[in-house]
Structures are given as structure tokens and as C-alpha cells.
Design a protein around this motif. Structure first.
Motif, short mmCIF file in Angstrom:
data_model
loop_
_atom_site.label_atom_id
_atom_site.label_comp_id
_atom_site.label_asym_id
_atom_site.label_seq_id
_atom_site.Cartn_x
_atom_site.Cartn_y
_atom_site.Cartn_z
N VAL A 98 15.64 -14.45 -17.85
CA VAL A 98 16.73 -13.59 -17.39
C VAL A 98 16.29 -12.73 -16.21
CG1 VAL A 98 16.30 -11.59 -18.90
CG2 VAL A 98 18.65 -12.16 -18.21
N ALA A 99 15.02 -12.38 -16.14
CA ALA A 99 14.53 -11.60 -15.01
C ALA A 99 14.64 -12.40 -13.72
CB ALA A 99 13.09 -11.16 -15.25
N LYS A 131 17.36 -13.29 -8.59
CA LYS A 131 18.03 -14.22 -7.66
C LYS A 131 19.45 -13.75 -7.35
CE LYS A 131 19.05 -19.12 -6.96
NZ LYS A 131 18.93 -20.50 -7.54
N ALA A 132 20.18 -13.32 -8.38
CA ALA A 132 21.57 -12.89 -8.18
C ALA A 132 21.67 -11.63 -7.35
CB ALA A 132 22.24 -12.68 -9.54
N LEU A 133 20.68 -10.75 -7.49
CA LEU A 133 20.69 -9.47 -6.77
C LEU A 133 19.92 -9.52 -5.46
CD1 LEU A 133 20.01 -7.14 -9.85
CD2 LEU A 133 22.20 -7.44 -8.67
N GLY A 177 6.24 -2.89 -6.59
CA GLY A 177 7.57 -2.35 -6.80
C GLY A 177 7.86 -1.04 -6.11
N LYS A 178 6.99 -0.60 -5.23
CA LYS A 178 7.16 0.73 -4.65
C LYS A 178 8.39 0.85 -3.75
CE LYS A 178 4.04 0.04 -0.69
NZ LYS A 178 2.82 0.55 -0.02
N GLU A 179 8.86 -0.27 -3.21
CA GLU A 179 10.03 -0.24 -2.32
C GLU A 179 11.34 -0.46 -3.08
OE1 GLU A 179 9.73 0.68 0.74
OE2 GLU A 179 7.52 0.67 0.66
N LYS A 180 11.27 -0.53 -4.41
CA LYS A 180 12.42 -0.83 -5.26
C LYS A 180 12.96 -2.23 -4.96
CE LYS A 180 13.69 3.94 -6.24
NZ LYS A 180 13.25 3.87 -7.66
N GLY A 181 14.16 -2.53 -5.44
CA GLY A 181 14.67 -3.88 -5.27
C GLY A 181 13.80 -4.89 -5.98
N PHE A 224 22.57 -13.40 -19.49
CA PHE A 224 22.53 -13.06 -18.07
C PHE A 224 23.72 -12.21 -17.66
CE2 PHE A 224 24.30 -14.18 -13.87
CZ PHE A 224 23.37 -13.53 -13.08
N GLU A 225 24.91 -12.61 -18.09
CA GLU A 225 26.12 -11.88 -17.71
C GLU A 225 26.09 -10.44 -18.22
OE1 GLU A 225 29.35 -14.26 -19.11
OE2 GLU A 225 29.32 -15.59 -17.35
#
Length: 230
Positions: free
Chosen positions: A19-20, A25-27, A124-128, A216-217
Motif C-alpha cells: 500500500v505504501a 505512486k498515486a501521490l 524524508g527531510k523534504e517531505k513528499g 488503498f482507497e
């Protein structure tokens, strides 16, 4: 649109990575499989005679951590980043039951955890970013805007893992897989350094009877709500 950090923790074989990857991918976010990093260290230890079923030279592993270089390279064909250990693709090598049998012991070592947590925080420091593991919402990113805690019965998780290993053409028994799942649960939940616990602000998702699509949804809709909050 603002970017957030999504932390997904939970027990082994709860589908965290699946799911991660879907969420990332979706985001259009970066996906980091923290568990794969611990598996890569474990594979290094196995390859160099540092750990076996009856033997674990912790001091030697700690001494050699500077020689363990872990990276991720995106595979456009697969649609996700594969794990590299000292320049070699080990994506398949780290997914074996043998590695699974040793990884929780390696993950108990404080020096290993400190090294990998530092690397994960840099990623992960830049987020996203969407990161899954055991201590992402509690230790790596305690301030993550969205945290999930995945769970399912041990039997359900063992069946999933058993099917996955058979598809990889490994010769394993369901009983051995179930034993491994339960053993890892115990070690992960009771270790002194960063035990597997649900963060107070994490949303618990029991996916024992949930399809991959429904899972996922559910997570995607929650992520969109947080992202779109003013």
C-alpha cells in the motif's frame, strides 16, 4: 499543493509495502521501504558469516557497519525503487525466508537502528515521502502529518507470506512461515530499542478481511483529506 510525510508502521506481512508503493505512486511521492534496509544489513551479515541460526557476532557487525552501503534505484519497468547493497541489486535476495528468520535479531541492535534512522530521516527531510516500517511514526518521523498502523491476524499474515514465498519458488512450509511471523512479532514488540508500538496519533487499519483495492482507497482518501487541509 502542500506535501506531507506519511508513516506506515505495523506487523510483518500486513501489506505495508504494497500500500505504501501504491500511495507513493498515486501521490507522486518518494517511497522508502525501511524494512528493506534492515533486510539488506541482515543479508550482509549472512554473506560475511556474521549471523546464522546458532551464531551472531554483534560486535563484528557493529564494527563493519561503515562497509554497509544501502541505496535505492528506481526501476521504471517495475514501478518502484529496488534495493542495492554495496552497488549490487539485492531486491530478491533480501525477501527470502532465511533473511526473515534473522532480520528481527539484526534490527534489535541499537547501532544498526541509529545508522538507518539517520539515513531515513535524510531521505524524508523534504517531505513528499511515504515510508513504511516498524518505528517510522514513533522514532523516524514522530511529527509526520499522517500515520497509519497496519495489523492483521498472525494466521492471515502467514498465509499471505507463504503464498508470496511460493510464488518466488522457495521451498517452505506454512507452519514454518507462521512460526516466523509469530517469532518476529514477539521480538519486534519487546525489543528495548524502538519496539513496535502504535503511535498515539496513528490510525489503526486491520486489513485481515480487506481487499488490496479497498485498503488503498481507504488510505488514499485519508491522505487526500490531510493534504487538502488548510
Amino acid at each position: 499543493m502542500k506535501k506531507i510525510t506519511i508513516a506506515i508502521d505495523g506487523f510483518s506481512s500486513t501489506g505495508k509495502s504494497t500500500v505504501a508503493k501504491q500511495l507513493a505512486k498515486a501521490l507522486n511521492y518518494v517511497y522508502v521501504d525501511s524494512g528493506a534496509m534492515y533486510r539488506a544489513v541482515t543479508l550482509y551479515a549472512m554473506q560475511h558469516g556474521i549471523i546464522s541460526e546458532a551464531y551472531f557476532n554483534v560486535d563484528r557487525l557493529v564494527t563493519e557497519l561503515d562497509h554497509v552501503q544501502i541505496g535505492f534505484k528506481y526501476n521504471a519497468t517495475l514501478g518502484f525503487a529496488e534495493v542495492y547493497l554495496n552497488g549490487k541489486n539485492v531486491e530478491n535476495d533480501i525477501r527470502t525466508l532465511e533473511v526473515s528468520q534473522h532480520v528481527s535479531r539484526v534490527a534489535e541492535i541499537s547501532e544498526v537502528r541509529r545508522m538507518l534512522v539517520r539515513q531515513q530521516q535524510v531521505m524524508g527531510k523534504e517531505k513528499g515521502v511515504v515510508m513504511d516500517g516498524r518505528d517510522i511514526g514513533t522514532v523516524v518521523f514522530p511529527d509526520a502529518e499522517l500515520k497509519f498502523f497496519m495489523t492483521a491476524s498472525a494466521e492471515t499474515r502467514a498465509k499471505r507470506r507463504y503464498k508470496e514465498l511460493l510464488e518466488r519458488h522457495e521451498h517452505v512450509s506454512y507452519e514454518d512461515v507462521l512460526k516466523n511471523v509469530m517469532s518476529r512479532d514477539l521480538i519486534d514488540s519487546t525489543r528495548e530499542d524502538s519496539p513496535l508500538i502504535k503511535a498515539q496519533d496513528a490510525l489503526e487499519i486491520d486489513n485481515s478481511d480487506m481487499s488490496l483495492v479497498a485498503q488503498f482507497e481507504k488510505l488514499y482518501n485519508m491522505a487526500q483529506r490531510v493534504i487538502n487541509q488548510e
